[in-house]
Motif scaffolding. Sequence first.
Motif, mmCIF file in Angstrom:
data_model
loop_
_atom_site.group_PDB
_atom_site.id
_atom_site.type_symbol
_atom_site.label_atom_id
_atom_site.label_comp_id
_atom_site.label_asym_id
_atom_site.label_seq_id
_atom_site.Cartn_x
_atom_site.Cartn_y
_atom_site.Cartn_z
ATOM 1 N N SER A 1 -63.161 -79.634 -1.021
ATOM 2 C CA SER A 1 -63.803 -81.044 -1.034
ATOM 3 C C SER A 1 -65.211 -80.794 -1.054
ATOM 4 N N THR A 2 -65.626 -81.740 -2.077
ATOM 5 C CA THR A 2 -67.311 -81.857 -2.142
ATOM 6 C C THR A 2 -67.561 -83.207 -2.086
ATOM 7 N N ALA A 3 -68.950 -83.519 -1.980
ATOM 8 C CA ALA A 3 -69.545 -84.642 -1.732
ATOM 9 C C ALA A 3 -68.964 -85.763 -2.970
ATOM 10 N N SER A 4 -68.668 -85.025 -3.945
ATOM 11 C CA SER A 4 -68.305 -85.969 -5.050
ATOM 12 C C SER A 4 -66.906 -86.146 -5.427
ATOM 13 N N ALA B 1 -82.023 -76.104 2.413
ATOM 14 C CA ALA B 1 -80.602 -76.633 2.132
ATOM 15 C C ALA B 1 -80.531 -78.252 1.979
ATOM 16 N N ARG B 2 -81.632 -78.755 2.370
ATOM 17 C CA ARG B 2 -81.691 -80.234 2.514
ATOM 18 C C ARG B 2 -82.270 -80.720 1.180
ATOM 19 N N ASP C 1 -85.564 -80.797 -6.618
ATOM 20 C CA ASP C 1 -86.820 -80.980 -5.654
ATOM 21 C C ASP C 1 -87.175 -79.798 -5.331
ATOM 22 N N TYR D 1 -77.045 -79.820 -4.387
ATOM 23 C CA TYR D 1 -77.841 -79.125 -3.248
ATOM 24 C C TYR D 1 -77.327 -77.705 -3.070
ATOM 25 N N ASN E 1 -76.036 -75.667 -1.190
ATOM 26 C CA ASN E 1 -74.741 -75.169 -0.414
ATOM 27 C C ASN E 1 -73.666 -75.217 -1.688
ATOM 28 N N GLU E 2 -73.759 -76.212 -2.538
ATOM 29 C CA GLU E 2 -73.029 -76.288 -3.934
ATOM 30 C C GLU E 2 -72.985 -75.299 -4.809
ATOM 31 N N ARG F 1 -83.287 -90.459 -2.429
ATOM 32 C CA ARG F 1 -83.454 -89.270 -3.153
ATOM 33 C C ARG F 1 -82.109 -89.206 -3.897
ATOM 34 N N GLU F 2 -81.229 -89.554 -3.384
ATOM 35 C CA GLU F 2 -79.987 -89.272 -4.158
ATOM 36 C C GLU F 2 -79.752 -90.295 -5.308
ATOM 37 N N PRO G 1 -73.399 -88.919 -5.610
ATOM 38 C CA PRO G 1 -72.912 -88.832 -4.348
ATOM 39 C C PRO G 1 -72.451 -90.281 -3.467
ATOM 40 N N PRO G 2 -71.512 -90.176 -2.750
ATOM 41 C CA PRO G 2 -71.118 -91.522 -2.098
ATOM 42 C C PRO G 2 -72.317 -92.266 -1.556
ATOM 43 N N PRO H 1 -87.383 -82.277 8.294
ATOM 44 C CA PRO H 1 -85.826 -82.640 8.185
ATOM 45 C C PRO H 1 -85.031 -81.931 8.882
ATOM 46 N N ILE H 2 -85.097 -80.665 9.068
ATOM 47 C CA ILE H 2 -84.311 -79.900 9.642
ATOM 48 C C ILE H 2 -84.259 -80.030 11.047
ATOM 49 N N PRO I 1 -82.367 -84.086 12.813
ATOM 50 C CA PRO I 1 -81.206 -84.532 13.350
ATOM 51 C C PRO I 1 -81.157 -84.081 14.950
ATOM 52 N N ARG J 1 -76.396 -87.176 11.307
ATOM 53 C CA ARG J 1 -76.690 -85.663 11.336
ATOM 54 C C ARG J 1 -75.848 -85.182 10.104
ATOM 55 N N THR K 1 -76.714 -86.765 6.530
ATOM 56 C CA THR K 1 -78.009 -86.409 5.863
ATOM 57 C C THR K 1 -78.039 -84.724 5.450
ATOM 58 N N ASP K 2 -77.035 -84.125 6.087
ATOM 59 C CA ASP K 2 -76.983 -82.509 5.624
ATOM 60 C C ASP K 2 -76.181 -82.432 4.599
ATOM 61 N N PRO K 3 -76.564 -82.156 3.391
ATOM 62 C CA PRO K 3 -75.692 -81.964 2.270
ATOM 63 C C PRO K 3 -74.719 -80.878 2.495
ATOM 64 N N ALA K 4 -75.031 -79.822 3.214
ATOM 65 C CA ALA K 4 -73.957 -79.120 3.524
ATOM 66 C C ALA K 4 -72.777 -79.408 4.639
ATOM 67 N N ARG L 1 -71.970 -82.847 4.345
ATOM 68 C CA ARG L 1 -71.617 -84.340 4.044
ATOM 69 C C ARG L 1 -70.044 -84.134 3.779
ATOM 70 N N TRP L 2 -69.475 -83.292 3.070
ATOM 71 C CA TRP L 2 -68.162 -83.476 2.652
ATOM 72 C C TRP L 2 -67.115 -83.719 3.734
#
Lengths: 339, 309, 347, 325, 493
Positions: free
Chosen positions: A29-32, C117-118, C123, C163, C165-166, D12-13, D25-26, D217-218, D221, D295, D298-301, D303-304
């Motif tokens: 599962s990824t964000a997209s 990671a953010r 960026d 990002y 992590n992907e 940003r997205e 991304p959603p 940013p880290i 949260p 939290r 906003t964290d790309p890691a 968000r899934w």
Amino acid sequence: MTTTSACAPSAPSAADLALDVEGLCVDLSTASGTVRAVDGVGFSVRRGRTLALLGESGCGKSMTALSVVGLLDPAAEVTGGAVRVRGRDTLRLSPAERRKLAGPVLSIVFQDALTALNPVQPVGRQIGEPFRIHRGLSRREAHEKAIELMTRVGIPEPRQRAKSYPHQFSGGMRQRLLIAMAVALDPDVLIADEPTTALDVTVQAQIMRLLRDLQDERNMAVVLITHDLAVVAQRADDVVVMYAGTVVEKGTAREVFSAPRHPYTRGLLDSVPEDAVRGQPLPAVPGSPPELSAVPSGCVFQARCPLVRERCVRERPSLRATGAGRSAACHFSEELDRD
Amino acid sequence: MATFLRKRILSSAIPLVCVVLGVFFLARMTGNPVDLYLPLSATPEQRAEFSAAQGFDLSVPAQLWNYLVDAAHLDFGTSLRTGQSATEMVLDAFPVTLQLAGVTMLLAITGAVLIGSLAAYRPNSPVDRIASLLSMTAASIPDFWFAIMGVLVFGVSLNLLPTSGIFGGPEVWVLPIATLLIRPFGVLVQVVRGSMVSALSAPYVKIARSKGATPCRVIFGHALRNAVTPVLTVAGDLTVGLVNGAVIVETIFGWPGIGKLMIDSILQRDFAVLQAAVLMTAVTIFALNILVDVCHALTDPRVREAAPA
Amino acid sequence: MTESRTTTEAPGPRTEGHPPLLEVRGVTKSFGSGRRRLTALDGVDVRLGRGETLGLVGESGCGKSTLARVLLGLERPDAGTVRYDGVDPFALRGKELLNWRRRVQMVFQDPFASLNARMSAADLIGEPWRTHRDVVPDARDREKRIRELLSLVGLRESDAHRYPNEFSGGQRQRIGIARALALDPDLIVCDEPVSALDLSVQAQVLNVLAELQSRLGVAYVFISHDLSVVRYISDRVTVMYLGKVIEHGGTEEVFDRPQHPYTAALMSAAPVLDASRAAHGQEIRLKGEIPSPFDIPSGCRFRTRCWRAEDMCATEAPPTVGREPEDAGDDHTALCHFPLEVRSARA
Amino acid sequence: MTEEALSAADGREDAPESAPARKSPPRWWRLLGRDRAAAVGAVILAVVLLAALFGRPFIGDHAQRQDLDASLRAPSLSDGFYGLLGTDVLGRSVLARLIDAAATTLSVAVPAVLCSLVVGSAIGLWAGYHGGRRESVAMRVADVILSFPSLLIAVVVLYVFSPSALNIVLILAVARIPVYLRTSRAEAAELRSRLFVDAARTFGTPSRHIIYRHILPIALPTLLTVATLDFCFVMLTESSLSFLGIGIQPPDVSWGLMVAQGRQYLQTAWWITVLPGLAIVLTTVSATVLAAWARIATDPAQRWRLTLPRKRRGASAAVPPEMIP
Amino acid sequence: GSAAGDAGRADGRTLRVVLTQEPPTLEPCEASLTATGVVVRSNITEPLVERDPDSGELHPLLATGWKQTDDRTWTFDTREGVTFQNGEPFTAGDAAFSIDRAVNSDLACNVEGYVFGDNDLQVKAESDTRLTVTTEQPDPILPLRLSFVEIVPRTTDPETKVRIPMGTGPYAVSSWQPGAAINLSRYDDYWGDAPDFSRARYVWRSDASVRAAMIDKREAEIAVALDPIEAEKDTTVAYPNNETTALRLDGREAPLDDIRVRRAVDLALDRDGIIDALLGGLAEPAGQLVPPGVVGHNQETEPTRQNVERAKAMIEEAAADGVPVDRQITLVARNGMFAGVSETAEALQYQMQRIGLNVKVRMADTATQLQYQLRPLPKNVGPIALLIMHGNQAGDAAFTTSQYLLSDGPQSTFGTEELDRRIADAGALFGEQRQKAFAGLLAEQNRSVVQYAHLAHMSGLLGLSPSIRYEPNSATGDEMRLAEVGSAKAGQH
Ligand SMILES: Nc1ncnc2c1ncn2[C@@H]1O[C@H](COP(=O)(O)OP(=O)(O)OP(=O)(O)O)[C@@H](O)[C@H]1O
Ligand SMILES: Nc1ncnc2c1ncn2[C@@H]1O[C@H](COP(=O)(O)OP(=O)(O)OP(=O)(O)O)[C@@H](O)[C@H]1O
Ligand SMILES: [Mg+2]
Ligand SMILES: [Mg+2]
């Protein structure tokens, strides 16, 4: 041809296989959205043999390994296939039953020795833990076993060192400790996911020797995941080459290395800098692997393949035999021989 | 470790002095206590007499000097309100608070670790959701509400517990502790859950699982000690809160603790007692901070090793 | 890509003709204090000319990364000097420091930790421009440049908005390389830039590095465990052991005729693809463990594992043998009492 | 505040997509929809916010209008809109007062939390990033404030000056600064040795930018989570200040004041004190839930997690449930 | 069992009393402090004479009789056969010592400031049973003042205050557990009637609902100062406690310097509404500072009736004359002054605002409120309306007028010369004349000064367990005589 068809488990195979993976599919599962990270991967290893899992980084090797031992990230989910050890499909076991296999039957060594050990526990405790979990030994007995193991993997003064903490060991020693922990219960199958990537060559050689010795001693099946073709050449009996989540070539190491039957394998072997002349560009495979969310419907390697034809775009080649115990997923694998 | 302690104690000395001086000056900004202690109809002469007797007619620096000289002889003055020695009053009140805070934090930490770990083990599971919701609610309930409800429900209606007081068996502890407990407990559950979730996704947890460790072993054998650092820090801060201000509980349940003593002496402008009480709690709080550091060192060998540096 | 290059010429005085791009002398760095004092670098000398590549190899923990950090100005050495074109970066302030920063970049060993990671790939790659605003002043150009850089290191343009992590480890490392390239530096310190990469990508990346060098004259300090890579990419090789440089010389020299026993052992331990070749080179197995850096052996620090060690190795510091750098051309020095193949130029 | 942070992340997205192949991304509100608890929290917060912003003109003087004959009426449907939640001892509509109090409460709690958040984190991040002497001085200052009985400061300030809302905000803010200071210092001290910070230093990025771009940013949260907890703490403290008579002064009314004043009617007229208490609890719980969501979002890691179908987020994954970290 | 609670078991022999706060001390010369007096007075120590709380008359206690022997001298005959709790006999010498210690010493006793001002007394024990007291000025109410002086034995420390006193009362302190409880036990050689309960135990809880719960739960027999909300229960009993609340209007600041504005405020107050809704209906509307039963109470003065229209009209009239009626008036009240004080303040504010004034409430702690209450009054704080509660325990309006009505009275903001003169005259009078003079004074303030907008004569609410009999009186709040508490079932002790 749909991608899911590859995931149907086929009939169980011979019982002498220590590990038999069939049609393994892993969704991520990824964000997209959900993507297929591992698509119908299958291989098997016999006891005492070493299988090398090769492939581009990000092609799903680690994910395959993690699904075998049941340690996948929660983002990932096994959606098909079978992982058989001792004749049982581990994917269909209850968590408790699976725990019984973890250690005595299946075990794994990770790449990241820096963080894979618990920083706040003496290493002796950690190494002895499998004995406490599976054999029910007392703390003292487990400690003795741990010292034995540490001696075995060549840690000097193991009795004192058993009380030390991970950060007090060098990288190579830590990696050996991880290996000690993994082989503690004489597993049938040991999966080593890039066990030496972070180490220098002398230590790498040491670790590889250690793995071989342990394998000989305990008659384990070893699945070795690595990028280092030289290591594969020296160590592996069989090779499975993966690309973009699929297996593109299988065979014995000697044969695959001497006469690759898939253009990707070929490209890989060519790009080894060992024989390259300085100043000359390395013969690299151009381009990069497809994105997981946009794997083409035809051949996964089409975008980078020197042999690409119209058929490759239309039809995904299935893994077919190209010789005794060899197979490759290429429509035109024969053409490679001619070069 | 010894050098670490020595250094840590020395570095606490300056803030300690700051606190004492700060309280001294702040207290004197709240006005002259004469009016409070003399009857409304007292004459100006009587007021002047009282001020002189208590030394309030001196300049503030002179008062400070006298205070410091006395304090150096461990004499922290006498209470305007009761005429007792301030030290004695503080020493009487302090054990009560310490007991309350100690027992409360012990229970809060134990409970929070259990429940927080359980919740962290399966994020988003019903257990997690219920635990999170309950802990968040617990952290935001006005405590005097909770206390009075407790008195009315368990004390009067159900007749299970005494309404208040400090004499008697363990049952007198139940309501005060429960009241003190809710907020730290709620906060700690959240903290434990948070740091546990990240500890449980660390590589060594994967390794432990690959050894076939049971969830219980994974949580308590491996993750907990790694997750405990932020928990200790927050617990330390919460304990500071308890040491400094269990006022509501002490007031409602009639526990003669330091919180009540402090607020009474603030409201009564009983400077000597206030200063002694603040000194006592400040010392305790600094000791507590040091204790937290020591705990960090005990749980993490890396910290322990870095300590003498 | 090259326009701005001329303006970044280092100011400051030039000594004796052309000072090398980088000259490190006697750099010592230790961590901790008292009993727990660890000497990570002990009098390290390194020279690097413009457009050259210096390979840095050695046992893990021998101080390679520490040296890299000193070169980047991330750690201040306890003793010794670092000079870029004769200029001490540690003495620079303000604009000059910023200019220097732009000329020296780094690719880190750990692709997981060196990317925030953010931040998305775009960026991350564009981050240096936020400090050096003049490099690519226009926002649209930036995007274009990011796409260029991405394809330069073999990533897709669409990866720009993903990002870290992907990405897999290798993909992340390429982002790191792209980021280091963003400022068109003179020198890139690559701390194991390809050890996390698979072969086909490694080849791409090495090609990229090589091409940049030939096109822009970028110099590299290239740290790696993979000797075949080092051999392929470097002009010179420096071998370190426990914080000291024990051998230095032209790549071919060092690889083919190692003088120091440790270098020899290192070379022999490297696995080779060709099984037939592996058979004829005898692997030298070192005994024992690397000594603790807290407790460095007296005399020659390699003696505890050396098969040629004699009593004097424990008492006397080993001398420098071989051709000194002053003897123009292919210098080759080693630090050993009993070098394997003495070819002293002094003799 | 959270929403601002989110829309920033969102922005940003939304940066121009170069490749159409990739789905964007959603959006954050879709992510919000995926987490039912957070959505409910957001709705509650929105209602509170609306009440605070536009409630006053709407209710007119109903929050102040006394009617001693209508004292302590229970909530009922028959007394019109303003009688829905009953009346207090002075016969004022509890509903109107709750709405009126929302504005006061937020105008005290939000600035207080924001002030301490901003000041505390700024000092903490700065101290933690630079370490050394600056760090120990900042920590000792935090120790001092923390071990000061904050009630004493409150009494002094409110005595020497007057108990205005601004002073209350200041006191609460100062008293809570150490909490953020310590949290952010710890985070910054941990983050300063991360490689990506080193990387930024090699570009010559000034410290303040590193702190702002990489560390904040880290740490944010975590700080936000602390802030939501503190939000509640501030409201409760404000209530005890009211209890001492140095809090919000009538005729202004805050939830804390309502709780404190109403507690003597707990047995006879529960609605006076329970309802504002409930408002405090609901608001903080909503904020906490939303902070937890933010939290993750906003964290790309992480968000899934929000994109998973609901059933899979729980225990029913094919992966053994205990394997979910 | 769980039901025991802190105050000890309900054993029928211990009388458990729950107070609002711990007495700071039991020093008898501080007994005019409510917290101390409620424990000490008439339980542990006794004065020479006592005031009947209902009639206001003085009764003999340790003195059997007294008379004024000249302008400035009073002679007291002391009781024989009385012993202190240490066994020593009580003599006139002890009485002289006690008065000296309380009034003439450097102890700064509360009672000294409270009833004697800065006048010293000459005290002399003529014999073991006779005592003379001489004042500097003629003092018609000296015996009343002396009813506040608790008698202690000669052996008491004259230099420092004692925490635990000795006296002639029916109970002696047996132990004091600081912060937790004070225990009394019956003094068996007490000269009067032996009390029913052999022991008494005081505990304290500052929260009224907890005190009420303790009665409900039988954890205490008597609980003081319950909230009016409990008044409906049959375990509570209300009693007029001699406290009178009023708004003191600072007549020196505009707009309160205009008598029409002050009158308007007086007219604006809804006394009945406040009493019914906020004070549980337990108080009586007040028209003057002293309640019935106190010397000087004016029978004719009626509480002002609320008349919003007239008040508004007066404000408008004042405004028309240029009085700045929209200047902000600060209404200061003290937390914990009585149950429901903050609501009362809000109601007052609302009622004042309704007639067109601009009012802000400031709730203060005791120390802050005292700043506003006592001279020197704070400067630059604008017009102040101070909510005061005046205690009339002394039973004589002289205490009231000199404090509250005198132009420069310690608790007065302004006055008139006329009033000052009449106050001075009234103080020297006796008997009926005195009563009349003071009653006239109080009426005069309502007529020409209106510094006070009176609110209510307050009541206390006592929680009483059904297991005891006790009739509270107006002095109960300051002087709770345990000896008057009986067991409900006779002969149980
Ligand atoms: N949490 C995640 N979210 C999104 N994508 C992921 C995640 N984890 C892994 N992937 C993707 O899944 C694919 C397979 O990853 P895997 O770790 O198995 O690769 P690998 O073959 O082990 O690579 P390497 O050799 O670099 O370790 C990669 O493309 C990676 O980007
Ligand atoms: N900040 C630090 N504090 C203390 N010790 C350090 C620090 N940084 C590095 N060291 C120590 O210095 C020595 C050299 O470390 P360094 O990272 O430079 O080795 P390396 O050659 O890069 O190793 P590897 O090949 O494993 O990356 C090691 O023993 C390491 O533990
Ligand atoms: Mg991998
Ligand atoms: Mg390194």
